[in-house]
Design a protein around this motif. Structure first.
Motif, PDB file in Angstrom:
ATOM      1  N   MET A  26      36.008  12.179  25.159  1.00 27.84           N
ATOM      2  CA  MET A  26      35.668  11.691  23.826  1.00 27.84           C
ATOM      3  C   MET A  26      34.203  11.958  23.508  1.00 27.84           C
ATOM      4  O   MET A  26      33.405  12.289  24.384  1.00 27.84           O
ATOM      5  N   ILE A  27      33.890  11.821  22.252  1.00 26.71           N
ATOM      6  CA  ILE A  27      32.519  11.958  21.761  1.00 26.71           C
ATOM      7  C   ILE A  27      31.975  10.582  21.391  1.00 26.71           C
ATOM      8  O   ILE A  27      32.647   9.799  20.711  1.00 26.71           O
ATOM      9  N   ASP A  28      30.777  10.276  21.851  1.00 31.16           N
ATOM     10  CA  ASP A  28      30.037   9.113  21.377  1.00 31.16           C
ATOM     11  C   ASP A  28      29.105   9.590  20.272  1.00 31.16           C
ATOM     12  O   ASP A  28      28.171  10.364  20.514  1.00 31.16           O
ATOM     13  N   HIS A  29      29.389   9.165  19.043  1.00 33.09           N
ATOM     14  CA  HIS A  29      28.655   9.597  17.844  1.00 33.09           C
ATOM     15  C   HIS A  29      27.757   8.442  17.398  1.00 33.09           C
ATOM     16  O   HIS A  29      28.251   7.330  17.141  1.00 33.09           O
ATOM     17  N   ILE A  78      42.277  16.447  27.038  1.00 36.25           N
ATOM     18  CA  ILE A  78      42.832  16.865  25.752  1.00 36.25           C
ATOM     19  C   ILE A  78      41.808  16.607  24.649  1.00 36.25           C
ATOM     20  O   ILE A  78      41.171  15.544  24.621  1.00 36.25           O
ATOM     21  N   ILE A  79      41.655  17.577  23.752  1.00 32.87           N
ATOM     22  CA  ILE A  79      40.835  17.392  22.555  1.00 32.87           C
ATOM     23  C   ILE A  79      41.663  17.795  21.334  1.00 32.87           C
ATOM     24  O   ILE A  79      42.709  18.424  21.469  1.00 32.87           O
ATOM     25  N   GLY A  80      41.178  17.453  20.156  1.00 31.99           N
ATOM     26  CA  GLY A  80      41.830  17.876  18.926  1.00 31.99           C
ATOM     27  C   GLY A  80      41.284  19.206  18.443  1.00 31.99           C
ATOM     28  O   GLY A  80      40.247  19.690  18.912  1.00 31.99           O
ATOM     29  N   VAL A 104      43.847  21.926  23.850  1.00 31.25           N
ATOM     30  CA  VAL A 104      43.742  21.489  22.454  1.00 31.25           C
ATOM     31  C   VAL A 104      45.119  21.041  21.965  1.00 31.25           C
ATOM     32  O   VAL A 104      46.100  21.766  22.109  1.00 31.25           O
ATOM     33  N   ASP A 105      45.164  19.841  21.417  1.00 33.66           N
ATOM     34  CA  ASP A 105      46.386  19.317  20.798  1.00 33.66           C
ATOM     35  C   ASP A 105      46.135  19.241  19.294  1.00 33.66           C
ATOM     36  O   ASP A 105      45.367  18.388  18.825  1.00 33.66           O
ATOM     37  N   ALA A 106      46.768  20.122  18.558  1.00 39.65           N
ATOM     38  CA  ALA A 106      46.535  20.189  17.113  1.00 39.65           C
ATOM     39  C   ALA A 106      47.094  18.981  16.376  1.00 39.65           C
ATOM     40  O   ALA A 106      46.801  18.781  15.194  1.00 39.65           O
ATOM     41  N   HIS A 107      47.872  18.151  17.082  1.00 36.31           N
ATOM     42  CA  HIS A 107      48.514  17.016  16.420  1.00 36.31           C
ATOM     43  C   HIS A 107      47.793  15.693  16.681  1.00 36.31           C
ATOM     44  O   HIS A 107      48.322  14.631  16.337  1.00 36.31           O
ATOM     45  N   ARG A 108      46.616  15.749  17.295  1.00 34.94           N
ATOM     46  CA  ARG A 108      45.838  14.523  17.486  1.00 34.94           C
ATOM     47  C   ARG A 108      44.370  14.854  17.267  1.00 34.94           C
ATOM     48  O   ARG A 108      43.933  15.978  17.520  1.00 34.94           O
ATOM     49  N   PRO A 109      43.574  13.872  16.828  1.00 38.68           N
ATOM     50  CA  PRO A 109      42.138  14.124  16.684  1.00 38.68           C
ATOM     51  C   PRO A 109      41.436  13.985  18.024  1.00 38.68           C
ATOM     52  O   PRO A 109      41.924  13.304  18.939  1.00 38.68           O
ATOM     53  N   THR A 110      40.302  14.624  18.153  1.00 35.31           N
ATOM     54  CA  THR A 110      39.411  14.329  19.275  1.00 35.31           C
ATOM     55  C   THR A 110      38.971  12.875  19.148  1.00 35.31           C
ATOM     56  O   THR A 110      38.615  12.418  18.059  1.00 35.31           O
ATOM     57  N   THR A 111      39.021  12.141  20.249  1.00 31.60           N
ATOM     58  CA  THR A 111      38.603  10.736  20.212  1.00 31.60           C
ATOM     59  C   THR A 111      37.097  10.660  19.973  1.00 31.60           C
ATOM     60  O   THR A 111      36.311  11.278  20.692  1.00 31.60           O
TER      61      THR A 111
END
Length: 330
Positions: A26-29, A78-80, A104-111
């Motif tokens: 995941m990304i911490d934004h 897994i990322i989006g 890459v899973d095109a059906h979910r967003p990157t967390t």
């Protein structure tokens, strides 16, 4: 020879360990600014934006700790198909982390965890995620990618943040393949059913996670921790359970023995990410040839260093050696 001296000697002679991290990426934004007035539209502060930044989060915290220690790191997860997923890969590449096993899973967003901060205070957190389990096809593809990475690894870490990667079936396939090829698996667990980690070498919950997974009323005392660990041993058949106890240090338990390592910190500011530091350090030092109690001792010092910092932090082998020597535990 003290542990600190042994670390120094191995640093000179041993090759960099290759450690595989499988987990919820995941990304911490962070959005930071100043807030000096309330909005006329609602009773909320207006934040005047000063800076925005993206860092690795979730299993990425383990990756960054391993990089800081000097390990060669491969990561899988897994990322989006989105800008945050692309940014995550950019950060990994900048850290020289192998990311070929990230799908890459095109059906979910990157967390993404977005935190809005002003004046040193967190005002708001926004989570962008989809925690459903991976499709059978994606699980099969991920396992195929993982097999050569597991064979190349000195240690395997499962960093579970309960975001859909670790279904019971896939988790058991990963642990089974690793065990068949004599690779130790260390788990940083989440959730209430630890049976999916059956066969792992070591499981590392914190005190709260242990109590919840064991479904016991209290884990306040070390005796409580021991009783709860018995439940987890039955579920996982792990060789070791290492429980982080925050300001009390950590406990190393097997089915027959236990050892309590008191905290090494002189001050505690923030325990955020300390569990990731502990998992990374244990895996690193075991991959360097240390016994589990020695690796946990080094990890305890590593945790003592990072909890003096605000937010998720990392440490280096040199800092760990110095901390050992300064506290006369080296």
């Amino acid at each position: 020879m003290t542990i600190a001296q042994k670390i120094q000697a191995l640093q000179q002679t041993a090759k960099r360990p290759n450690i595989l991290v499988i987990g919820d990426l995941m990304i911490d934004h962070y959005i930071t600014g100043s807030a000096s007035r309330l909005s006329p539209e609602a009773p909320v502060p207006i934040v005047n934006l000063k800076n925005e930044s993206n860092t690795l989060g979730g299993a990425g915290n383990v990756v960054q700790n391993l990089v800081a220690l000097g390990a060669s790191v491969t990561v899988s997860g897994i990322i989006g198909d989105d800008m945050y997923g692309r940014r995550l890969i950019e950060i990994l590449k900048a850290e020289n982390v192998a990311s070929d096993s990230v799908l890459v899973d095109a059906h979910r967003p990157t967390t993404v965890k977005t935190r809005v901060l002003a004046g040193g205070h967190q005002l708001l957190r926004i989570d962008r995620e989809n925690s459903r389990a991976l499709t059978p096809a994606l699980q099969a593809e991920l396992l195929d990618k993982l097999k050569p990475a597991i064979l190349d690894a000195d240690m395997v870490i499962l960093s579970d943040y309960n975001k859909g990667v670790f279904s019971p079936e896939l988790t058991q396939h990963i642990i089974g393949f690793a065990s068949e090829n004599n690779k130790k698996v260390i788990v940083d667990p989440k959730g209430l059913d630890y049976s999916k980690y059956r066969g792992a070498y070591m499981v590392k919950p914190n005190r709260k996670e242990l109590g919840e997974a064991a479904r016991v009323e209290s884990v306040a005392t070390f005796e409580d921790v021991q009783q709860a660990a018995k439940v987890i041993f039955k579920q996982t058949e792990a060789e070791y359970i290492v429980v982080t106890l925050s300001e009390e240090g950590m406990a190393i338990l097997s089915e027959l023995t236990y050892k309590l390592l008191p905290v090494k910190a002189t001050s505690v500011f923030d325990v955020t990410g300390a569990g990731d530091t502990v998992v990374a350090a244990i895996a690193y030092f075991m991959a360097m040839g240390f016994q589990i109690d020695e690796a946990c001792e080094a990890a305890n010092h590593a945790a003592a260093i990072v909890i003096k910092e605000i937010g998720s932090a990392t440490t280096t082998v040199e800092q760990i050696i110095k901390h050992m020597q300064d506290t006369n535990h080296g």
